[in-house]
Scaffold this motif. Structure first.
Motif, PDB file in Angstrom:
ATOM      1  N   PRO A  98      -6.765   7.387  -3.634  1.00 16.05           N
ATOM      2  CA  PRO A  98      -6.777   8.497  -2.856  1.00 16.05           C
ATOM      3  C   PRO A  98      -5.857   9.631  -3.242  1.00 16.05           C
ATOM      4  O   PRO A  98      -6.086  10.649  -3.262  1.00 16.05           O
ATOM      5  N   ASP A  99      -4.791   9.311  -3.901  1.00 11.44           N
ATOM      6  CA  ASP A  99      -3.854  10.236  -4.464  1.00 11.44           C
ATOM      7  C   ASP A  99      -4.664  11.121  -5.451  1.00 11.44           C
ATOM      8  O   ASP A  99      -4.402  12.396  -5.515  1.00 11.44           O
ATOM      9  N   PHE A 100      -5.284  10.367  -6.522  1.00  4.90           N
ATOM     10  CA  PHE A 100      -6.037  11.226  -7.507  1.00  4.90           C
ATOM     11  C   PHE A 100      -7.284  12.119  -6.989  1.00  4.90           C
ATOM     12  O   PHE A 100      -7.340  13.203  -7.294  1.00  4.90           O
ATOM     13  N   TYR A 101      -7.826  11.622  -5.871  1.00  4.79           N
ATOM     14  CA  TYR A 101      -8.901  12.306  -5.217  1.00  4.79           C
ATOM     15  C   TYR A 101      -8.216  13.530  -4.323  1.00  4.79           C
ATOM     16  O   TYR A 101      -8.849  14.595  -4.548  1.00  4.79           O
ATOM     17  N   GLN A 102      -7.089  13.320  -3.900  1.00  5.09           N
ATOM     18  CA  GLN A 102      -6.571  14.541  -3.147  1.00  5.09           C
ATOM     19  C   GLN A 102      -6.094  15.647  -4.319  1.00  5.09           C
ATOM     20  O   GLN A 102      -6.303  16.632  -3.870  1.00  5.09           O
ATOM     21  N   ARG A 103      -5.553  15.234  -5.281  1.00  2.00           N
ATOM     22  CA  ARG A 103      -5.078  16.114  -6.341  1.00  2.00           C
ATOM     23  C   ARG A 103      -6.332  16.752  -6.932  1.00  2.00           C
ATOM     24  O   ARG A 103      -6.326  18.084  -7.230  1.00  2.00           O
ATOM     25  N   LEU A 104      -7.596  16.107  -7.021  1.00  7.39           N
ATOM     26  CA  LEU A 104      -8.614  16.681  -7.519  1.00  7.39           C
ATOM     27  C   LEU A 104      -9.147  17.727  -6.801  1.00  7.39           C
ATOM     28  O   LEU A 104      -9.685  18.936  -7.129  1.00  7.39           O
ATOM     29  N   GLN A 105      -9.129  17.736  -5.288  1.00  6.31           N
ATOM     30  CA  GLN A 105      -9.491  18.536  -4.248  1.00  6.31           C
ATOM     31  C   GLN A 105      -8.889  19.771  -4.403  1.00  6.31           C
ATOM     32  O   GLN A 105      -9.198  20.908  -4.061  1.00  6.31           O
ATOM     33  N   HIS A 106      -7.255  19.526  -4.628  1.00  2.00           N
ATOM     34  CA  HIS A 106      -6.325  20.730  -4.569  1.00  2.00           C
ATOM     35  C   HIS A 106      -6.248  21.586  -5.682  1.00  2.00           C
ATOM     36  O   HIS A 106      -6.090  22.860  -5.476  1.00  2.00           O
ATOM     37  N   VAL A 202     -16.634  13.364 -10.549  1.00  2.00           N
ATOM     38  CA  VAL A 202     -15.519  12.600 -10.922  1.00  2.00           C
ATOM     39  C   VAL A 202     -14.939  12.296  -9.648  1.00  2.00           C
ATOM     40  O   VAL A 202     -14.898  12.787  -8.412  1.00  2.00           O
ATOM     41  N   SER A 203     -14.737  10.916  -9.638  1.00  2.00           N
ATOM     42  CA  SER A 203     -14.609   9.952  -8.376  1.00  2.00           C
ATOM     43  C   SER A 203     -13.084   9.467  -8.361  1.00  2.00           C
ATOM     44  O   SER A 203     -12.478   9.417  -9.516  1.00  2.00           O
ATOM     45  N   GLY A 204     -12.597   9.337  -7.321  1.00  2.00           N
ATOM     46  CA  GLY A 204     -11.261   8.467  -7.022  1.00  2.00           C
ATOM     47  C   GLY A 204     -11.418   7.122  -6.759  1.00  2.00           C
ATOM     48  O   GLY A 204     -10.464   6.263  -6.566  1.00  2.00           O
ATOM     49  N   GLN A 205     -12.876   6.769  -6.949  1.00  2.00           N
ATOM     50  CA  GLN A 205     -12.888   5.024  -6.820  1.00  2.00           C
ATOM     51  C   GLN A 205     -13.643   4.689  -8.093  1.00  2.00           C
ATOM     52  O   GLN A 205     -14.354   5.257  -8.514  1.00  2.00           O
ATOM     53  N   MET A 206     -13.161   3.699  -8.426  1.00  2.00           N
ATOM     54  CA  MET A 206     -13.465   3.224  -9.761  1.00  2.00           C
ATOM     55  C   MET A 206     -13.843   1.757 -10.031  1.00  2.00           C
ATOM     56  O   MET A 206     -13.177   1.017  -9.282  1.00  2.00           O
ATOM     57  N   VAL A 207     -14.774   1.326 -10.897  1.00  2.00           N
ATOM     58  CA  VAL A 207     -14.830   0.006 -11.013  1.00  2.00           C
ATOM     59  C   VAL A 207     -14.269  -0.490 -12.626  1.00  2.00           C
ATOM     60  O   VAL A 207     -14.666   0.290 -13.539  1.00  2.00           O
ATOM     61  N   VAL A 208     -13.183  -1.288 -12.603  1.00  2.00           N
ATOM     62  CA  VAL A 208     -12.593  -1.506 -13.691  1.00  2.00           C
ATOM     63  C   VAL A 208     -12.837  -3.054 -14.269  1.00  2.00           C
ATOM     64  O   VAL A 208     -12.861  -4.063 -13.328  1.00  2.00           O
ATOM     65  N   LYS A 209     -13.154  -3.083 -15.440  1.00  2.52           N
ATOM     66  CA  LYS A 209     -13.289  -4.399 -16.282  1.00  2.52           C
ATOM     67  C   LYS A 209     -11.728  -4.610 -16.967  1.00  2.52           C
ATOM     68  O   LYS A 209     -11.398  -3.811 -17.529  1.00  2.52           O
ATOM     69  N   ILE A 210     -11.566  -5.867 -16.607  1.00  3.65           N
ATOM     70  CA  ILE A 210     -10.372  -6.528 -17.202  1.00  3.65           C
ATOM     71  C   ILE A 210     -10.527  -7.627 -18.111  1.00  3.65           C
ATOM     72  O   ILE A 210     -11.417  -8.652 -17.967  1.00  3.65           O
ATOM     73  N   VAL A 211     -10.276  -7.511 -19.121  1.00  6.83           N
ATOM     74  CA  VAL A 211     -10.556  -8.312 -20.521  1.00  6.83           C
ATOM     75  C   VAL A 211      -9.262  -8.884 -21.031  1.00  6.83           C
ATOM     76  O   VAL A 211      -8.577  -8.172 -21.541  1.00  6.83           O
ATOM     77  N   LEU A 212      -9.433 -10.297 -21.116  1.00  5.82           N
ATOM     78  CA  LEU A 212      -8.119 -10.888 -21.788  1.00  5.82           C
ATOM     79  C   LEU A 212      -8.373 -10.783 -23.288  1.00  5.82           C
ATOM     80  O   LEU A 212      -9.563 -10.635 -23.958  1.00  5.82           O
ATOM     81  N   SER A 213      -7.359 -10.719 -23.987  1.00  7.29           N
ATOM     82  CA  SER A 213      -7.259 -10.624 -25.276  1.00  7.29           C
ATOM     83  C   SER A 213      -7.671 -12.143 -25.782  1.00  7.29           C
ATOM     84  O   SER A 213      -7.560 -13.063 -25.150  1.00  7.29           O
ATOM     85  N   ALA A 214      -8.295 -12.272 -27.254  1.00  6.78           N
ATOM     86  CA  ALA A 214      -8.773 -13.477 -27.567  1.00  6.78           C
ATOM     87  C   ALA A 214      -7.471 -14.466 -27.933  1.00  6.78           C
ATOM     88  O   ALA A 214      -7.762 -15.601 -27.328  1.00  6.78           O
ATOM     89  N   ASP A 215      -6.287 -14.097 -28.013  1.00  4.63           N
ATOM     90  CA  ASP A 215      -5.099 -15.028 -28.309  1.00  4.63           C
ATOM     91  C   ASP A 215      -4.890 -15.415 -26.756  1.00  4.63           C
ATOM     92  O   ASP A 215      -4.581 -16.758 -26.516  1.00  4.63           O
ATOM     93  N   CYS A 216      -4.796 -14.655 -25.807  1.00  5.62           N
ATOM     94  CA  CYS A 216      -4.499 -14.975 -24.299  1.00  5.62           C
ATOM     95  C   CYS A 216      -5.698 -15.969 -23.764  1.00  5.62           C
ATOM     96  O   CYS A 216      -5.312 -16.784 -23.101  1.00  5.62           O
ATOM     97  N   ASP A 217      -6.722 -15.645 -23.915  1.00  7.76           N
ATOM     98  CA  ASP A 217      -8.066 -16.431 -23.356  1.00  7.76           C
ATOM     99  C   ASP A 217      -7.704 -17.979 -24.314  1.00  7.76           C
ATOM    100  O   ASP A 217      -7.899 -18.854 -23.479  1.00  7.76           O
TER     101      ASP A 217
END
Length: 634
Positions: A98-106, A202-217
Motif C-alpha cells: 500500500p505504501d508504493f500505491y500511495q506514493r504512486l497516487q501522490h 502499474v500496481s501496488g499488488q504483485m505476484v512474486v516467484k521465489i526460486v531457490l538456487s541450484a546449490d540451495c535446492d
C-alpha cells in the motif's frame, strides 16, 4: 485385521531403521515439512514462521495472530516487511504494497524513478515479479523516436515511456533498441484498461516467484542441510550429515545390501498380507470403502472422476469415505440447505472444526459438477474464496466438505421484500461495501492470481457465503471452467448460470466472446441487487410489464435521486452506495470489452468517487426471463 496392521507396522519400522542409518538428523528433523499461517494458505521451505528461524530464511510474521489479522513477510534479512496476501503454489505468493500505491497516487515521477525494489538475486534465492510492465526513463534532450503504441509521461527532468498494448508484438529487446540511451524500469502490472493513464496498469499488488538456487535446492532437498551465507556472503550447506559418504568399502556395500534386503522382505510380506486380506474379505463378503473405487459400478461417472483425480495428483483436500461423512454430519442431522445439486449439512471434523458438507445428488449429471468443484477450488488459497477441506468419492456417493460459514449466504441479508420484519438481517452500508470489495478481490484472484484462470460462471448472492465477521467467500464452483491464463476467449456450449446474472454473450455470441468478463457482468448484477435491495428480475412477472432493474437504478442515479436504502445514515454511506452503483453499471455493459477487469473494479471501488465517470446506459432489457432461458437456472 489386527495381525495385518502389526505386520505392516513392524515392516515399516524395520525399513525406517535401515534407511535412517544413512541419514543424519540435521535441522529438518525439528522443522515441519509445511505450515499454515492464518488464511493465507500452506507454506513450505524456504518460508518459515518468525518463531522458527532455523527452518527457513524467508520470515512470515503474525501467524500466531487472529485468523484474519495481517500477515507480513520479510524477503531478506533487515528488509522492509510487506503484507502477504496469499500463497498460490509452493514458491509463488501475492504481496500488497500500500505504501508504493500511495506514493504512486501522490507523485508518479518520484515513485517511478527506480525499478520496484525487490531483493536482488543472491547465492540462495532469486525473486521475480511474474506480471510486470517495462517502462523507459529518458532524460530531456534525447532524440527519442518510440514505437507507435508507446505513450509518454512527462516529469520535470525526464520522461517516462510505456507500451499501451497489453500483448504488444514489440519484444523487450526490440523496444530496448528504440530507447538505447534510457534506463529500463520494471514494475508490477495489472490489466490495461485505460492505456493513456500510467496509473491504470502499474500496481501496488504483485505476484512474486521465489526460486531457490541450484546449490540451495541440492543442499535442502537432497542432502538434508540448511542453506547459509558466511561472513563473505558465500554459500555453504550447514549441518549436512556425511555418514553415507564416510562409509567406504565393505561397510558401504553392507549398507546397500541391507537396504535391498529390507525392501525385498517388505514387498514379499506385504504381498502375502494383501492376499490374506483379500481372502478374508471374500470369505466374509466385507469390502473396505477404499476397494469400492475399483468395483464395477452401474454408474458411468466413476471412470471419468477417477481418471480426473489421477491426473490431478496429490490434493490438499483430504479424502473421506461415506461412513466418515455420516460421522461428520451426525447421520445428516442438521440440514443447512437444499438445491438442484443435492443437500448441504452442518458437521464437525475430529479436530472440532465446524464444516458444511455438500452431498451431491446421485442422479445429478455425469459427475461434471463434482469434477469442476474439486478441480477449480482444491488448489486455491484466498481469504475471499471458500476453502475445500475434503471430499468423498465412495461408490456412487459424492460429497464435498467446506469450511463452515456461520452467517450463511448473502442472499438472506439483501432482499428487503424477503423478510422485511427482521431488522437484524439488514446490513449497514459499510458492511455491504466491504462485501462488494471482498468478492471483487476473490474474483480478481480467480481470474489472474491462480496458476490457471478460473471462470466461475455463477456469481450471485446465493453463492457468496459470510463468515462470523461478514467476510465474503465465493462458493459453488460446479459450473466453473479452468482455462490457460493466455486464453482470453473460452469455448462454452450453451448458456450456463442463473437467470438475471448471465452475461449477454452466453446467450448469443453476437455480443462478443465468452471470457472472464462474463463473471464481471454477473458481479455487476449482484452488486446492483445489494444496492437496490431487490432482485434484478422477478421471473413470475410478464416480460411486457417488467421494468428492467438496471434502467431503474440508472435513472435514479442520473437524476441524483435517493435509492431508498434504509442503511444510508450520512454522506459517507451515500458516497459508498453511489460508488457501488456506478461501478456495477460499468460491469453490466453489453459489450464485454467495455466492462472493466476485476482488478480495475477493485481499484474503482477503493478509489475516489469524483474520478468515476458515468457509464453508458444499459440498453438491453433482461434477456433471462423467457421460458427458454429459465431452463438453464442452476
Amino acid at each position: 485385521m489386527t495381525l495385518f496392521r502389526i505386520l505392516c507396522f513392524l515392516l515399516v519400522s524395520y525399513l525406517m531403521l535401515i534407511l535412517s542409518s544413512g541419514h543424519g538428523s540435521g535441522y529438518q528433523s525439528n522443522c515441519p515439512p509445511s505450515f499454515t499461517c492464518g488464511n493465507r494458505g500452506i507454506f513450505r521451505y524456504p518460508f518459515t514462521k518468525i518463531e522458527q528461524p532455523d527452518c527457513g530464511f524467508i520470515f512470515i510474521y503474525g501467524c500466531r495472530g487472529s485468523y484474519r489479522s495481517p500477515k507480513l513477510i520479510q524477503l531478506e534479512k533487515n528488509a522492509k516487511n510487506t503484507e502477504l496476501t496469499a500463497v498460490i503454489d509452493q514458491n509463488t505468493i501475492t504481496l500488497s504494497d500500500p505504501d508504493f500505491y500511495q506514493r504512486l497516487q501522490h507523485n508518479v515521477c518520484d515513485t517511478l524513478n527506480h525499478s520496484y525494489p525487490l531483493p536482488p538475486p543472491s547465492p540462495l534465492v532469486s525473486f521475480y515479479i511474474i506480471y510486470n510492465v517495462t517502462l523507459f526513463r529518458c532524460n530531456h534532450g534525447h532524440n527519442i523516436n518510440p514505437p507507435r503504441q508507446y505513450f509518454q509521461y512527462n516529469c520535470s527532468s525526464y520522461d517516462i515511456y510505456y507500451d499501451s498494448k497489453q500483448h504488444s508484438n514489440v519484444t523487450k529487446e526490440k523496444a530496448r533498441s528504440f530507447f538505447s540511451s534510457c534506463s529500463l524500469l520494471q514494475f508490477p502490472s495489472k490489466d490495461l484498461t485505460d492505456t493513456e493513464n500510467i496509473l491504470s496498469f502499474v500496481s501496488g499488488q504483485m505476484v512474486v516467484k521465489i526460486v531457490l538456487s541450484a546449490d540451495c535446492d541440492d543442499c535442502y532437498n537432497h542432502r538434508g542441510g540448511q542453506c547459509r551465507l558466511n561472513a563473505n556472503k558465500m554459500f555453504y550447506c550447514d549441518n549436512v550429515t556425511h555418514q553415507i559418504n564416510a562409509v567406504t568399502g565393505t561397510k558401504k556395500k553392507r549398507l546397500i545390501r541391507n537396504v535391498k534386503l529390507g525392501i525385498g522382505a517388505m514387498v514379499v510380506a506385504i504381498g502375502i498380507a494383501v492376499l490374506m486380506l483379500l481372502a478374508y474379505a471374500i470369505r466374509t463378503n466385507i469390502f473396505p470403502p477404499a476397494l469400492l473405487l475399483f468395483r464395477k459400478d452401474s454408474s458411468s461417472t466413476h471412470p471419468n472422476i477417477k481418471e480426473f483425480l489421477k491426473e490431478q495428483g496429490p490434493l490438499l483436500a483430504a479424502k473421506y469415505s461415506y461412513l466418515d461423512v455420516k460421522k461428520i454430519t451426525n447421520s445428516f442431522r442438521s440440514k443447512l440447505g437444499q438445491g438442484g445439486y443435492g443437500s448441504v449439512y452442518k458437521g464437525k471434523l475430529h479436530d472440532d472444526r465446524m464444516v458444511a458438507v455438500k452431498v451431491l445428488s446421485e442422479s445429478k449429471g455425469d459427475g461434471e459438477d463434482f469434477i469442476n468443484e474439486v478441480a477449480s477450488i482444491s488448489r486455491t488459497s484466498h481469504v475471499n474464496v471458500v476453502r475445500l477441506l475434503g471430499f468423498c468419492l465412495d461408490g456412487s456417493k459424492k460429497a464435498l466438505i467446506y469450511e463452515f460459514m456461520p452467517n450463511g449466504s448473502l442472499e438472506k441479508f439483501i432482499y428487503e421484500d424477503k423478510k422485511p420484519q427482521q431488522d437484524d438481517l439488514q446490513l449497514d452500508c459499510k458492511t455491504l461495501y466491504d462485501i462488494a470489495i471482498g468478492v471483487a478481490h476473490g474474483l480478481e484472484y480467480l481470474h489472474r492470481g491462480c496458476n490457471t484462470r478460473i471462470l466461475h460462471f455463477d456469481i450471485k448472492p446465493h453463492n457468496i457465503l459470510l463468515d462470523e465477521d461478514f467476510c465474503p467467500k465465493i462458493s459453488d464452483f460446479g459450473l466453473a471452467k479452468i482455462c490457460p491464463r493466455k486464453e482470453s476467449i473460452v469455448s462454452i456450449f450453451g448458456a450456463r448460470g442463473t437467470p438475471g446474472y448471465i452475461a449477454p454473450e452466453l446467450f448469443s455470441r453476437n455480443f462478443g466472446g465468452v471470457s472472464h468478463k462474463s463473471d464481471v457482468y454477473s458481479y455487476g448484477m449482484m452488486v446492483l441487487e445489494m444496492v437496490g435491495r431487490r432482485k434484478n428480475i422477478k421471473v413470475e412477472v410478464d416480460c411486457s410489464s417488467e421494468l428492467y432493474f438496471p434502467h431503474w437504478v440508472y435513472k435514479r442515479l442520473e437524476l441524483n435521486l435517493d435509492l431508498g436504502l434504509k442503511c444510508i445514515k450520512n454522506e459517507i454511506d451515500e458516497e459508498m452506495v453511489r460508488k457501488m452503483t456506478v461501478v456495477s453499471l460499468w460491469c453490466i455493459q453489453t459489450n464485454p470489452s467495455n466492462r472493466p477487469s476485476m482488478h480495475k473494479v477493485v481499484e474503482m471501488l477503493e478509489g475516489n468517487l469524483q474520478v468515476l465517470e458515468m457509464p453508458p446506459k444499459p440498453f438491453l432489457s433482461s434477456p433471462s426471463t423467457s421460458p427458454t432461458h429459465l431452463s438453464s437456472e442452476i
